[in-house]
Enzyme design. Structure first.
Site, PDB file in Angstrom:
ATOM      1  N   ASP A  59       0.813  -1.211   0.000  1.00  0.00           N
ATOM      2  CA  ASP A  59       0.000   0.000   0.000  1.00  0.00           C
ATOM      3  C   ASP A  59       0.849   1.263   0.000  1.00  0.00           C
ATOM      4  O   ASP A  59       2.076   1.210   0.138  1.00  0.00           O
ATOM      5  CB  ASP A  59      -0.967  -0.003   1.200  1.00  0.00           C
ATOM      6  N   ASN A  80      -7.705  -2.919  14.091  1.00  0.00           N
ATOM      7  CA  ASN A  80      -9.089  -3.244  13.716  1.00  0.00           C
ATOM      8  C   ASN A  80      -9.136  -4.418  12.741  1.00  0.00           C
ATOM      9  O   ASN A  80     -10.172  -4.682  12.136  1.00  0.00           O
ATOM     10  CB  ASN A  80      -9.779  -2.010  13.116  1.00  0.00           C
ATOM     11  N   HIS A  91      -7.315  -4.717   9.934  1.00  0.00           N
ATOM     12  CA  HIS A  91      -7.051  -4.432   8.524  1.00  0.00           C
ATOM     13  C   HIS A  91      -5.770  -5.122   8.060  1.00  0.00           C
ATOM     14  O   HIS A  91      -4.851  -5.350   8.836  1.00  0.00           O
ATOM     15  CB  HIS A  91      -7.062  -2.931   8.217  1.00  0.00           C
ATOM     16  N   GLU A 117      -9.607  -1.894   5.089  1.00  0.00           N
ATOM     17  CA  GLU A 117     -10.268  -1.658   6.369  1.00  0.00           C
ATOM     18  C   GLU A 117     -11.494  -2.572   6.513  1.00  0.00           C
ATOM     19  O   GLU A 117     -11.956  -3.153   5.514  1.00  0.00           O
ATOM     20  CB  GLU A 117     -10.718  -0.195   6.445  1.00  0.00           C
TER      21      GLU A 117
HETATM   22  C1  GLP Z   1      -0.495   0.191   8.516  1.00  0.00           C
HETATM   23  C2  GLP Z   1      -0.187  -0.530   7.195  1.00  0.00           C
HETATM   24  C3  GLP Z   1      -0.414  -2.000   7.308  1.00  0.00           C
HETATM   25  C4  GLP Z   1       0.246  -2.484   8.570  1.00  0.00           C
HETATM   26  C5  GLP Z   1      -0.489  -1.952   9.765  1.00  0.00           C
HETATM   27  C6  GLP Z   1       0.115  -2.331  11.113  1.00  0.00           C
HETATM   28  O1  GLP Z   1      -1.658   0.902   8.501  1.00  0.00           O
HETATM   29  N1  GLP Z   1      -0.880  -0.034   6.069  1.00  0.00           N
HETATM   30  O2  GLP Z   1       0.087  -2.646   6.153  1.00  0.00           O
HETATM   31  O3  GLP Z   1       0.213  -3.885   8.618  1.00  0.00           O
HETATM   32  O4  GLP Z   1      -0.629  -0.557   9.685  1.00  0.00           O
HETATM   33  O5  GLP Z   1       1.229  -1.540  11.382  1.00  0.00           O
HETATM   34  P1  GLP Z   1       2.192  -1.747  12.609  1.00  0.00           P
HETATM   35  O6  GLP Z   1       3.056  -2.905  12.265  1.00  0.00           O
HETATM   36  O7  GLP Z   1       2.969  -0.472  12.703  1.00  0.00           O
HETATM   37  O8  GLP Z   1       1.348  -1.996  13.796  1.00  0.00           O
END
Ligand code: GLP
Length: 246
Positions: free
Chosen positions: A67, A136, A138, A143
Site C-alpha cells: 500500500d 481493527n 485491517h 479496512e
Molecule cells: C499500517 C499498514 C499496514 C500495517 C499496519 C500495522 O496501517 N498499512 O500494512 O500492517 O498498519 O502496522 P504496525 O506494524 O505499525 O502496527
C-alpha cells in the site's frame, strides 16, 4: 491458517526472516509482496544482515508493496516509498526495475491501481505475501468492510487507522485515503505470512482466528487460504483460546 507463537518480537522476526530467506534460496526469482509499519522492521533488519553476512541475494526477486498513502509523492518522508528504501530496498541488492510501490502521487490514481494489478499479473502473481495487521484487523489498507473480491484500489482510511498512523506525520491524522492491494490480490498469493506483535494486536488476532469469517474482520479471510501462517509473539497471541496456537 496455522499459528506459530514465539516468546518475543525478536524470535518472531528472526523466524519469519528465515522463512522468507529459505523461499528465496529455493526460488531466486521469488515474487514478494511486503508490508510497512513497525512490526516488520526486525524482519527487514534480519534479512539485511543475511544479505550482508551470508550473501543472501535479492537480485532476481520482484517486490511489490501492499500500500501507499494517496497524495504522498515517493520522496515524502512519511511515504512507504521512503520507508522501504530506508529499511530494506536501499540496504540490499534488488533490481530497481523489479521494485513496485503504488505511486500515491499518480495523476490518475485509478489508472495507477490498474497498472499495479497488471504488473502483478505480468510478474506471474505473488509467491509470498508478508502482512502486518491493524488493530481493527485491517490487512494492507483494507479496512473492515473491504470486499473479499476487491483488487488494488483507492480506499478511505478509518478514523482509528488515521489516528494510529498519525505519528508518521506532523498532523493529527494520517491522510484520508490510500492505494492498497485488494483482498483478492492478497488472497491469490501462493503463501501468506501474517505478523503480529504486542498486546495491542491481541484482540484483532483472536477475532481473526476465532470469530466468524467476515468482511468486517479483514484478516479472517485468511482462514480459508490454503497456505497462510500467523507469526505471533506471546503478547499478540494472549487472547487466543486454548488449542488454537502452538
Ligand atoms: C499500517 C499498514 C499496514 C500495517 C499496519 C500495522 O496501517 N498499512 O500494512 O500492517 O498498519 O502496522 P504496525 O506494524 O505499525 O502496527
Amino acid at each position: 491458517m496455522r499459528a506459530r507463537v514465539f516468546p518475543d518480537y525478536e524470535a518472531m522476526s528472526v523466524a519469519v526472516a528465515y522463512v522468507v530467506a529459505g523461499k528465496l534460496e529455493e526460488e531466486p526469482s521469488l515474487v514478494l509482496m511486503l508490508p510497512t509499519g513497525i512490526t516488520p522492521l526486525w524482519m527487514y533488519r534480519r534479512l539485511v544482515e543475511m544479505h550482508r553476512s551470508e550473501g543472501l541475494s535479492f537480485a532476481n526477486a520482484t517486490f511489490f508493496n501492499l500500500d501507499e498513502y494517496l497524495g504522498l509523492a515517493p520522496d515524502h518522508r512519511a511515504s512507504y516509498h521512503v520507508y522501504m528504501k530506508d529499511h530494506f530496498y536501499g540496504l540490499i541488492n534488488p533490481d530497481p526495475a523489479r521494485i513496485f510501490v503504488p505511486n500515491g502521487a499518480a495523476p490518475d490514481p485509478e489508472a495507477e491501481c490498474e497498472r499495479y494489478e497488471a504488473a502483478i499479473r505480468e510478474a506471474g502473481g505473488i509467491d509470498v505475501c508478508v502482512l502486518g495487521i491493524g488493530r481493527n484487523g485491517h490487512i494492507g489498507f483494507n479496512e473492515p468492510g473491504a470486499p473479499f473480491d476487491s483488487r488494488t484500489r483507492v480506499v478511505k482510511l478509518s478514523e482509528s487507522t488515521r489516528k494510529v498512523n498519525a505519528s508518521d506525520f506532523e498532523t493529527e491524522r494520517a491522510p484520508e485515503r490510500a492505494i492498497t492491494a485488494g483482498m483478492a490480490t492478497i488472497f491469490d498469493s501462493k503463501s501468506v505470512l501474517l505478523l503480529a506483535s504486542g498486546t495491542n494486536k491481541a484482540g484483532a488476532v483472536a477475532a481473526a482466528v476465532e470469530d466468524d469469517v467476515s468482511e468486517n474482520m479483514p484478516a479472517s479471510m485468511l482462514r480459508s487460504h490454503p497456505n497462510a501462517v500467523l507469526f505471533l509473539d506471546e503478547p499478540a497471541a494472549s487472547d487466543l483460546g486454548h488449542g488454537v496456537a502452538g
